[in-house]
Design an enzyme around this catalytic site. Structure first.
Site, PDB file in Angstrom:
ATOM      1  N   ASN A  19      24.388  17.191  61.202  1.00 27.27           N
ATOM      2  CA  ASN A  19      24.138  18.390  60.398  1.00 27.27           C
ATOM      3  C   ASN A  19      25.409  18.993  59.794  1.00 27.27           C
ATOM      4  O   ASN A  19      25.342  19.694  58.788  1.00 27.27           O
ATOM      5  CB  ASN A  19      23.427  19.425  61.289  1.00 27.27           C
ATOM      6  CG  ASN A  19      23.553  20.821  60.754  1.00 27.27           C
ATOM      7  OD1 ASN A  19      22.837  21.209  59.828  1.00 27.27           O
ATOM      8  ND2 ASN A  19      24.483  21.596  61.289  1.00 27.27           N
ATOM      9  N   TYR A  21      29.812  17.718  46.364  1.00 27.38           N
ATOM     10  CA  TYR A  21      28.694  18.066  47.258  1.00 27.38           C
ATOM     11  C   TYR A  21      27.435  17.239  46.946  1.00 27.38           C
ATOM     12  O   TYR A  21      26.940  16.528  47.822  1.00 27.38           O
ATOM     13  CB  TYR A  21      28.429  19.567  47.217  1.00 27.38           C
ATOM     14  CG  TYR A  21      27.381  19.998  48.219  1.00 27.38           C
ATOM     15  CD1 TYR A  21      27.626  19.940  49.582  1.00 27.38           C
ATOM     16  CD2 TYR A  21      26.128  20.433  47.798  1.00 27.38           C
ATOM     17  CE1 TYR A  21      26.658  20.300  50.513  1.00 27.38           C
ATOM     18  CE2 TYR A  21      25.155  20.809  48.718  1.00 27.38           C
ATOM     19  CZ  TYR A  21      25.420  20.746  50.069  1.00 27.38           C
ATOM     20  OH  TYR A  21      24.450  21.100  50.988  1.00 27.38           O
ATOM     21  N   LYS A  81      25.600  14.072  49.117  1.00 28.54           N
ATOM     22  CA  LYS A  81      24.215  14.059  49.599  1.00 28.54           C
ATOM     23  C   LYS A  81      23.436  12.860  49.026  1.00 28.54           C
ATOM     24  O   LYS A  81      22.536  12.340  49.687  1.00 28.54           O
ATOM     25  CB  LYS A  81      23.528  15.385  49.273  1.00 28.54           C
ATOM     26  CG  LYS A  81      24.192  16.605  49.959  1.00 28.54           C
ATOM     27  CD  LYS A  81      24.247  16.474  51.488  1.00 28.54           C
ATOM     28  CE  LYS A  81      24.736  17.752  52.163  1.00 28.54           C
ATOM     29  NZ  LYS A  81      24.815  17.616  53.638  1.00 28.54           N
TER      30      LYS A  81
END
Ligand code: NAD
Length: 249
Positions: free
Chosen positions: A92, A157, A161
């Protein structure tokens, strides 16, 4: 109902936000949890807070350097040796970026990729042989709704992902014969430190774009981590599960 009774879980970024909710939800479902913080002090504080909520929680905090394979491998071995197994990894930990390309320091790009992507590879690389030897396990990575369309700044970012999705889908195929399921949860805008400093007007604007009309709460995301970690998700692997109030649409 204790969906994770006697399971052993390692949760990175477990000190606050979504990670803290994952840790608490796993504990409430009977798991033993080792949470990782970026510093031992913050990990200890999170453990203290959890124990204050329920002294029976079986939880401890460690602070491996997630950007170093050596450090992650040591942490994974520590957990497996101490608890005799390692059933679940929730990857996470993550950092975000809003920097415009013209201002982007390449070193910041590398740093973000190390934390958001390499750490997922490192934990899985270290844990998969242990999980295989014990008959199986579950890896859950944290993606984002920006892994579908990208975002107009902070390119590292969304890139990270998209990479998390690729890692998840590929490793799900590779590790399925060893009964190791690999999935990702893709949160939408979630009410954590990552978004707490946004001006009220921006928060209102964001919520107006979300079909369910509100930001996600950490618990909304933790519920998906619970489903995927438990036997409720026993036939689910290679999935990127959107938990975003349909914001991606
Ligand atoms: P947060 O900033 O509240 O928490 C991030 C966690 O990652 C913290 O526990 C922190 O200790 C850990 N971390 C950060 N850098 C680290 C490092 N160098 N080493 C070790 N640990 C480190 O963020 P959050 O909103 O709870 O985000 C958790 C995950 O969810 C992230 O992967 C994030 O990309 C993802 N996500 C968040 C949102 C959102 O809107 N909040 C949306 C989509 C995806």
């Amino acid at each position: 109902m204790e969906l994770l009774k006697d399971k052993v879980a390692l949760v990175t970024g477990g000190t606050r936000g979504i990670g803290y909710s994952i840790v608490k939800t796993y504990l409430d479902n009977g798991a033993k949890v080792v949470l990782c913080g970026s510093k031992q002090e913050t990990a200890d504080k999170a453990v203290e807070k959890l124990k204050a909520e329920n002294p029976a929680y079986d939880v401890e905090g460690i602070a491996p350097d997630l950007t170093s394979y050596e450090s992650v491998e040591k942490a994974v071995k520590y957990v497996a040796d101490k608890y005799g197994r390692l059933d679940i990894i929730a990857n996470n930990a993550g950092i975000s970026s809003n920097t415009k390309l013209y201002d982007y320091d390449p070193a910041d790009f590398d740093k973000l990729m190390l934390i958001n992507v390499n750490s997922c590879f490192y934990t899985t690389r270290a844990a998969a042989p242990i999980m295989k030897a014990q008959g199986g396990g579950v890896i859950i990575n944290t993606s984002s709704m920006v892994s579908i369309y990208g975002q107009p700044a902070g390119v590292a970012y969304p890139t990270s992902k998209f990479a998390v999705n690729g890692l998840t889908k590929s490793l799900a195929r590779e590790l399925a014969p060893d009964n190791i399921r690999v999935n990702a949860v893709a949160p939408g805008v979630t009410n954590t430190d990552m978004v707490v400093n946004l001006p009220e007007q921006t928060r209102k604007y964001i919520c107006a774009q979300i079909p369910l009309g509100r930001m996600g709460e950490p618990q909304d995301i933790a519920n998906a981590f619970l489903y995927l970690a438990s036997d409720l998700g026993s036939y689910v692997t290679g999935e990127i599960l959107s938990v975003d109030g349909c914001a991606r649409a």
